[in-house]
Write an enzyme that holds these catalytic residues in place. Structure first.
Site, short mmCIF file in Angstrom:
data_model
loop_
_atom_site.label_atom_id
_atom_site.label_comp_id
_atom_site.label_asym_id
_atom_site.label_seq_id
_atom_site.Cartn_x
_atom_site.Cartn_y
_atom_site.Cartn_z
N CYS A 183 14.72 10.57 5.08
CA CYS A 183 14.71 10.22 6.51
C CYS A 183 16.07 10.49 7.14
O CYS A 183 16.15 10.94 8.28
CB CYS A 183 14.29 8.77 6.71
SG CYS A 183 15.27 7.60 5.75
N GLU B 132 11.68 17.07 13.45
CA GLU B 132 12.10 16.65 12.10
C GLU B 132 11.43 17.57 11.09
O GLU B 132 10.22 17.52 10.90
CB GLU B 132 11.67 15.20 11.84
CG GLU B 132 12.12 14.73 10.47
CD GLU B 132 11.61 13.36 10.08
OE1 GLU B 132 10.44 13.03 10.36
OE2 GLU B 132 12.39 12.60 9.48
N GLU C 33 10.65 1.62 9.99
CA GLU C 33 11.70 2.57 9.57
C GLU C 33 11.06 3.94 9.67
O GLU C 33 10.22 4.30 8.85
CB GLU C 33 12.16 2.27 8.14
CG GLU C 33 12.79 0.90 7.94
CD GLU C 33 14.13 0.75 8.66
OE1 GLU C 33 14.72 1.77 9.06
OE2 GLU C 33 14.56 -0.40 8.84
N LYS D 54 0.85 -1.20 0.00
CA LYS D 54 0.00 0.00 0.00
C LYS D 54 0.89 1.24 0.00
O LYS D 54 1.59 1.50 0.96
CB LYS D 54 -0.89 0.02 1.25
CG LYS D 54 -1.97 1.07 1.17
CD LYS D 54 -2.47 1.55 2.51
CE LYS D 54 -1.60 2.59 3.14
NZ LYS D 54 -1.45 3.84 2.39
P1 NAD Z 1 3.17 8.71 7.36
O1 NAD Z 1 3.51 8.02 8.62
O2 NAD Z 1 2.20 9.84 7.40
O3 NAD Z 1 2.60 7.71 6.27
C1 NAD Z 1 3.30 6.54 5.89
C2 NAD Z 1 2.32 5.51 5.38
O4 NAD Z 1 1.50 5.07 6.47
C3 NAD Z 1 1.36 5.99 4.30
O5 NAD Z 1 1.24 4.96 3.33
C4 NAD Z 1 0.06 6.16 5.05
O6 NAD Z 1 -1.09 6.04 4.23
C5 NAD Z 1 0.13 5.03 6.05
N1 NAD Z 1 -0.73 5.18 7.24
C6 NAD Z 1 -1.39 6.27 7.68
N2 NAD Z 1 -2.05 5.98 8.82
C7 NAD Z 1 -1.79 4.68 9.11
C8 NAD Z 1 -2.16 3.80 10.17
N3 NAD Z 1 -2.93 4.21 11.19
N4 NAD Z 1 -1.70 2.54 10.16
C9 NAD Z 1 -0.89 2.11 9.17
N5 NAD Z 1 -0.50 2.90 8.13
C10 NAD Z 1 -0.95 4.16 8.11
O7 NAD Z 1 4.59 9.18 6.77
P2 NAD Z 1 4.86 10.16 5.56
O8 NAD Z 1 4.51 11.54 6.00
O9 NAD Z 1 4.24 9.58 4.33
O10 NAD Z 1 6.46 10.02 5.40
C11 NAD Z 1 7.39 10.86 5.99
C12 NAD Z 1 8.02 10.21 7.20
O11 NAD Z 1 8.62 8.97 6.82
C13 NAD Z 1 9.16 11.01 7.81
O12 NAD Z 1 9.04 11.01 9.21
C14 NAD Z 1 10.42 10.25 7.39
O13 NAD Z 1 11.54 10.46 8.23
C15 NAD Z 1 9.92 8.86 7.41
N6 NAD Z 1 10.80 8.00 6.60
C16 NAD Z 1 11.59 7.09 7.23
C17 NAD Z 1 12.47 6.30 6.50
C18 NAD Z 1 13.38 5.30 7.16
O14 NAD Z 1 13.89 4.42 6.45
N7 NAD Z 1 13.58 5.37 8.44
C19 NAD Z 1 12.52 6.44 5.11
C20 NAD Z 1 11.68 7.39 4.51
C21 NAD Z 1 10.82 8.15 5.27
#
Ligand code: NAD
Length: 474
Positions: free
Chosen positions: A276, A372, A242, A169
């Site tokens: 990230c 962040e 992650e 997803k």
């Molecule tokens: P997010 O947490 O808002 O969304 C990530 C995913 O989770 C999306 O597909 C979203 O639809 C889904 N989601 C939303 N609510 C959910 C729930 N209750 N249960 C399960 N899934 C749900 O993150 P974002 O804003 O899309 O991404 C940015 C963040 O990702 C930043 O904090 C960044 O640091 C982090 N990130 C981490 C890594 C890593 O490898 N550590 C890599 C890339 C991004």
């Protein structure tokens, strides 16, 4: 550019129950429709993945590796199409989009070649103890919007080579490259092995709570990661998380300011800071602070902030409006607390553009330093004492990455060992490799992605402990 996208369920490309707009962040205009899945379609995808599992897991790893390699080859054959679509939905400049797709292909091939042989833990006096690894079943991939393709490849590779099947997803604002990957996979993988469903943020809890999903591989924010972990607890599901970071760069006092500024600038501003492990705080020795500030401000002024599809653009827009407003608000707040030495003003044009912004003289407790930012804005902080700067770098709930820059490499290594993070790079940045484990400490994550450690996360360790049976009763 392709505008007709389908979900992938049980090997079939199908419509969703409705569609929603996908916005190009450089124009703020909808350029395609994304099919949306509901709970029933999600359940169909999980059922298909469950049905495909016995045959897929019964193949040899070499056979599964051949499928993954064919998938990588087929993506490579359409690399330009993938890259253009990625730029349109995500915003990043086309050369960076091409690099992401190339990295995804490389990652798939690396996992296609990776194996987890049985380990003999003991073989003495007739006692044989073997640990082997079995797949888990159906795994879910949930990905964010900053690197939609490579973060998915990081999960597909180990999931499938280990013998699992997958329901993936993507994030609602960047679903199209995942759907294109689904279209490519439909012609290659057996039905049900890989499925794609899309949502507008409703399916997450249904996935993490689904009784037929054995593991959730999640990349996203720490706030959502906590929800994933809580929901997965009900079924004691395996999770890899992650999550977010607030990585510090520590510049040591033997580095020329010009070199340090170039390295830190590149590490902070790639992908418009939406990485990230981007450098999110820079710590610079007092004695070179002003020179460093002048150099890095000069670099920021040379950036070409424009639509990623335009040649020469070096910084594209922020991916979505919500994130744009968050970064803009952090900059506005920082203006009242520190000295903006580059950028800071939002251009008067369509698109979620933010120029590379550098802020000096902030206190350690300013929101731009503590939180962040996930955008092209960097606080530059001063330090006088190495123990003090290490303590400040470590004073964060996050512990994803970090960098140390020093001409004396041994001294830089000694500092790196004291940074509490999953990965600390010395004199380089973003050296992420599918063969080297990657993980966060503290609230930046749980479990590993990449390397054999990452592959093991998609398996159950299975110990067989055998002794011979005596022919005579004791
Ligand atoms: P997010 O947490 O808002 O969304 C990530 C995913 O989770 C999306 O597909 C979203 O639809 C889904 N989601 C939303 N609510 C959910 C729930 N209750 N249960 C399960 N899934 C749900 O993150 P974002 O804003 O899309 O991404 C940015 C963040 O990702 C930043 O904090 C960044 O640091 C982090 N990130 C981490 C890594 C890593 O490898 N550590 C890599 C890339 C991004």
């Amino acid at each position: 550019m392709k505008t007709d996208f389908k979900l992938l369920v049980n090997g079939k490309l199908i419509d969703g129950v409705s569609t929603f707009d996908v916005i190009n962040p450089a124009t703020e205009e909808a350029f395609a429709q994304c099919p949306r899945a509901d709970e029933a379609l999600l359940n169909q995808a999980v059922a298909a993945a469950k049905a495909a599992f016995p045959a897929w897991s019964a193949l040899t790893a070499d056979e599964r590796g051949a499928y993954i390699n064919r998938l990588a080859d087929a993506i490579e054959a359409r690399i330009d199409e993938f890259a253009r679509l990625l730029t349109a939905e995500q915003g990043k400049p086309l050369d960076q989009a091409t690099y992401e797709i190339g990295g995804s292909i490389y990652t798939l091939r690396a996992f296609a070649a990776m194996r987890l042989p049985d380990q003999t833990l003991r073989d003495e006096n007739g006692n044989t103890v073997i640990e082997h690894r079995t797949p888990l079943g159906v795994c879910a991939s949930i990905t964010p919007w900053n690197f939609p393709v490579i973060l998915l490849a990081n999960k597909i590779g180990p999931c499938l080579i280990a013998g699992n099947t997958m329901v993936s997803k993507p994030a609602p604002t960047t679903p199209l490259t995942t759907l294109l990957l689904g279209e490519v996979a439909a012609g290659i993988l057996p039905p049900g092995v890989f499925n794609v469903v899309c949502d507008q943020n409703e399916l997450g809890p249904l996935i993490t709570g689904h009784p037929d999903i054995a593991k959730v591989a999640f990349t996203g924010s720490t706030a959502t990661g906590k929800k994933v972990m809580a929901s997965a607890a009900e079924g004691i599901k395996r999770v890899t998380l992650e999550l977010g970071g607030n990585d510090a760069a520590i510049v040591l006092d033997d580095v020329p300011a010009k070199i340090a500024a170039q390295k830190v600038y590149a590490g902070a501003m790639a992908n418009a800071g939406q990485i990230c492990v981007a450098i999110k705080r820079a710590y610079v020795p007092e004695a070179m602070y002003e020179e460093f500030c002048t150099e890095i401000a000069g670099l920021a002024e040379t950036a070409v902030v424009d639509d990623g599809s335009k040649q020469g653009s070096t910084i594209g827009p922020i991916q979505n409006r919500m994130q744009y407003e968050k970064v803009r608000d952090l900059i506005e707040d920082a203006k009242t607390r520190g000295r903006v030495i580059a950028g800071g003003e939002m251009p008067d044009r369509k698109g979620y553009f933010i120029p590379p912004t550098v802020v000096a003289d902030l206190d350690e407790d300013a929101p731009l330093v503590r939180e962040e930012q996930f955008g092209p804005v960097l606080p530059v902080l001063k330090y006088a004492d190495i123990d003090d700067v290490i303590a400040r770098a470590n004073d964060s709930p996050y512990g994803l990455g970090g960098t140390v820059w020093g001409m004396d490499q041994q001294r830089a290594l000694d500092v790196a060992r004291r940074i509490d993070a999953g990965t600390v790079w010395v004199n380089q940045h973003l050296a992420i490799d599918p063969n080297i484990p990657f993980r966060g400490s503290k609230q930046s994550g749980l479990g590993s992605e990449h390397g054999l450690a990452g592959l093991m996360e998609y398996t159950q360790a299975h110990v067989i402990n055998a002794v011979p049976l005596a022919a005579e009763p004791a």
